[in-house]
Write a protein that holds these residues in place. Structure first.
Motif, PDB file in Angstrom:
ATOM      1  N   PHE A  70      19.941  60.759 -10.680  1.00  0.00           N
ATOM      2  CA  PHE A  70      20.942  60.573 -11.724  1.00  0.00           C
ATOM      3  C   PHE A  70      20.692  60.066 -12.958  1.00  0.00           C
ATOM      4  O   PHE A  70      21.063  59.702 -14.177  1.00  0.00           O
ATOM      5  N   GLY A  71      20.125  59.002 -12.311  1.00  0.00           N
ATOM      6  CA  GLY A  71      19.409  57.965 -13.331  1.00  0.00           C
ATOM      7  C   GLY A  71      19.082  57.735 -15.024  1.00  0.00           C
ATOM      8  O   GLY A  71      18.588  57.251 -15.313  1.00  0.00           O
ATOM      9  N   ALA A  76      21.019  64.025 -17.039  1.00  0.00           N
ATOM     10  CA  ALA A  76      22.263  63.077 -16.896  1.00  0.00           C
ATOM     11  C   ALA A  76      22.520  64.362 -18.398  1.00  0.00           C
ATOM     12  O   ALA A  76      23.849  65.751 -18.333  1.00  0.00           O
ATOM     13  N   ALA A  79      22.624  67.333 -16.653  1.00  0.00           N
ATOM     14  CA  ALA A  79      24.239  68.706 -16.641  1.00  0.00           C
ATOM     15  C   ALA A  79      25.351  68.418 -17.339  1.00  0.00           C
ATOM     16  O   ALA A  79      25.963  69.027 -17.361  1.00  0.00           O
ATOM     17  N   GLY A  80      25.024  68.081 -18.435  1.00  0.00           N
ATOM     18  CA  GLY A  80      26.417  68.039 -19.249  1.00  0.00           C
ATOM     19  C   GLY A  80      26.511  69.361 -19.995  1.00  0.00           C
ATOM     20  O   GLY A  80      27.590  70.364 -19.552  1.00  0.00           O
ATOM     21  N   LEU A  94      28.832  71.401  -9.457  1.00  0.00           N
ATOM     22  CA  LEU A  94      28.223  70.535  -7.952  1.00  0.00           C
ATOM     23  C   LEU A  94      27.097  69.771  -8.549  1.00  0.00           C
ATOM     24  O   LEU A  94      25.966  71.087  -8.448  1.00  0.00           O
ATOM     25  N   VAL A  95      26.971  68.775  -8.294  1.00  0.00           N
ATOM     26  CA  VAL A  95      25.501  68.476  -9.500  1.00  0.00           C
ATOM     27  C   VAL A  95      25.526  67.423  -7.639  1.00  0.00           C
ATOM     28  O   VAL A  95      26.367  66.522  -7.562  1.00  0.00           O
ATOM     29  N   ASP A  96      24.183  68.293  -7.598  1.00  0.00           N
ATOM     30  CA  ASP A  96      23.449  66.968  -6.632  1.00  0.00           C
ATOM     31  C   ASP A  96      22.163  67.033  -7.330  1.00  0.00           C
ATOM     32  O   ASP A  96      21.982  66.905  -7.613  1.00  0.00           O
ATOM     33  N   HIS A  97      21.474  65.160  -6.326  1.00  0.00           N
ATOM     34  CA  HIS A  97      20.428  64.883  -6.613  1.00  0.00           C
ATOM     35  C   HIS A  97      19.463  64.842  -5.488  1.00  0.00           C
ATOM     36  O   HIS A  97      20.015  64.441  -4.380  1.00  0.00           O
ATOM     37  N   LEU A 101      13.241  63.493  -3.408  1.00  0.00           N
ATOM     38  CA  LEU A 101      13.271  63.833  -2.045  1.00  0.00           C
ATOM     39  C   LEU A 101      12.512  65.184  -2.232  1.00  0.00           C
ATOM     40  O   LEU A 101      13.127  65.797  -1.845  1.00  0.00           O
ATOM     41  N   ARG A 224      11.410  53.575 -17.065  1.00  0.00           N
ATOM     42  CA  ARG A 224      11.238  53.017 -17.768  1.00  0.00           C
ATOM     43  C   ARG A 224      10.173  51.623 -16.994  1.00  0.00           C
ATOM     44  O   ARG A 224       9.145  51.499 -17.953  1.00  0.00           O
TER      45      ARG A 224
END
Lengths: 340, 340
Positions: A70-71, A76, A79-80, A94-97, A101, A224
């Motif tokens: 998500f970060g 992001a 996803a929008g 349904l958004v999964d991160h 991994l 970053r």
């Protein structure tokens, strides 16, 4: 603004619960009540959510989108776009991160929530072809991103090699010769950075220049902080480049921060190009030149592919689709460029 | 790295499907096979996901988190923290975005997906107290954010007035007197910016200074573009401040971009303080002083509240909980500050 259940309830002079019962076709509603609510729905143009309709077809009306993090603003923003594209087909997302991994990618792709979702859009980092061919879950799966697989699934990704070549061509055209690549994962042939690194290499060759491997910096991740430390490492070993092509915008942002801390100017001392076109790059005190993938097209193609497969009928062969991209030139390579 | 289904399958010499059948307690597995797989699970310390266990309790093992927008990094970072907190209770998180639409907030809070989720964490913008008291869905609900409601739900939010006062106190302490507030929604008493604006006002009063309403700029939204245009509007009407307190970091980032375009330096000409402590603020060519809410605590308290209510027994009275925050001083107010 949309019309709400509450608006319908207040127009019909009934409770929200009653409107909900009508919309969902529950049996314990009198015909009179149903007519009254339906009239309010028609007058207000209320559009009920279609969960109930999906359920009658044995579906949940939910598709999952699994992204590495998500970060990262790229995901992001993507996803929008997927939420918008899915809404046009009355699907909820349904958004999964997966937190980057392998374990989580496997769980998701194996359908650990098959009872909840109708289909899956997955942007994998670590999965291998054999993981996908071993998949037993029957929900449709669409893959995003740079990893290439010999597996029978739709795959949506821009042409990363060509896009990277365009970024490097822009830098060469500006007269730069020592062009670093930040964000490689050396030796891992199928890792994400592989295609962009190949573009960096090919464009040097096409221009008759030698690509200097001493200017390729491996990073642990895609953030970053990775960009900041990669840039510092390159400067510390005395390899100051005159330009940087970063694997993504976050790495570019981190690299620019290090350049600022070292008293070097962008683009005067070092020009910088990123990849992703996240909004952040348009607002720094030096705006960021970048490759802008067409996120709306990626989202639309992914959702359309899922919906087509969910509709049944003769499913098409798995397809590879390539949405567009463009180079957006901003201040980090051309100080006078003012485009946002 | 975690142990995967595949690792267990390969240790036990069986297919992934078989391991999955054992883990989910499906009936069509021979006792011999079950023993073999269980041994591999024990040897490798594999921890199965608990979906099946939730299902036996009549639950899905899924909680929803509904935020106004994916595009705002604050919510992306918060979502990551909620996913981590939920994982500790073996819950999966479905992330939904309401796009800042009242209609979508209503749908979510009314439980339009009650068949899928066990509980809901909602960060509302437009909902009113009466919307919440009219709620009929029985799934536990926890509220996040600045909106205050007289409704019987747990509410987790930092003390926004006190935090805003600390930000303004920092600017006053640096000698600033013309301190603008960017991001107000004037006249809407319960809108998000209300508490931070009140903090701005109260801290002026406490310092014996007059708060100048001409330095309060209303914005349409909460993004970088809103900050950029608010700053431009303020400068255009000749109201150059010597400091800016922005409703959030994105508005601060946009304001700093406008200051750069106008040839003004930060903090030399105008000092800037944001709110949220998104990672982006640590990497600009001028790093951003900001209020840093304790996102891990917010996520943990929200998930713990839901889990406690899901566990049943004597449910406690609805609680108001206030996680911590701190002021992080960086270059946008004190050039020499180097903290990230």
């Amino acid at each position: 603004m949309g019309v709400s259940l509450k608006d319908v309830a207040s127009r019909a002079g009934v409770s929200i619960k009653t409107v909900s019962n009508v919309v969902n076709n529950y049996p314990h509603v009198t015909p009179q009540m149903r007519a009254k609510v339906q009239q309010a729905i028609d007058e207000l143009g209320y559009r009920p959510n279609l969960t109930a309709r999906h359920l009658r077809k044995g579906r949940t009306g939910i598709i999952a989108l699994a992204v590495p993090e998500f970060g990262n603003p790229y995901f992001a923003e993507l996803a929008g776009a997927v939420v918008d594209a899915a809404a046009r087909h009355d699907y909820t997302v349904l958004v999964d991160h997966t937190a980057g991994l392998r374990e989580k990618e496997l769980l998701v792709s194996q359908g650990f929530r098959a009872h909840v979702i109708d289909g899956l859009i997955l942007s994998p980092i670590h999965l291998e072809t054999e993981d996908l061919t071993a998949r037993t879950d029957s929900a449709p799966l669409v893959l995003l991103g740079e990893r290439e697989y010999e597996a029978p699934y739709d795959h949506i990704a821009i042409d990363n090699v060509a896009a990277a070549r365009e970024a490097v061509r822009h830098l060469i055209g500006l007269g730069h010769r020592r062009i670093a690549f930040l964000g490689s994962r050396t030796g891992r042939e199928r890792q994400p950075a592989h295609l962009r690194l190949r573009g960096w290499r090919e464009e040097h060759a096409a221009a008759g220049l030698e690509a200097d491997d001493a200017l390729v910096v491996v990073t642990d991740g895609y953030g970053r902080e990775d960009g900041a430390s990669a840039m510092a490492a390159l400067l510390d070993r005395g390899g100051r480049p005159d330009a940087v092509f970063a694997y993504n915008d976050l790495i570019a942002v981190g690299a620019m921060r290090t350049l600022t801390e070292r008293g070097l100017s962008v683009p005067g001392d070092v020009a910088v190009v990123g990849f992703d076109d996240i909004e952040e790059g348009r607002y720094g005190s030096t705006t960021l030149t970048t490759i802008s993938p067409d996120k709306e097209a990626i989202a639309r193609l992914a959702v359309d592919s899922l919906v087509e497969r969910l509709a049944g009928g003769t499913a098409p062969e798995p397809r590879r689709q390539r949405p567009g991209y463009r180079l957006v030139v901003r201040e980090s390579t051309t100080r006078s460029a003012r485009s946002r």
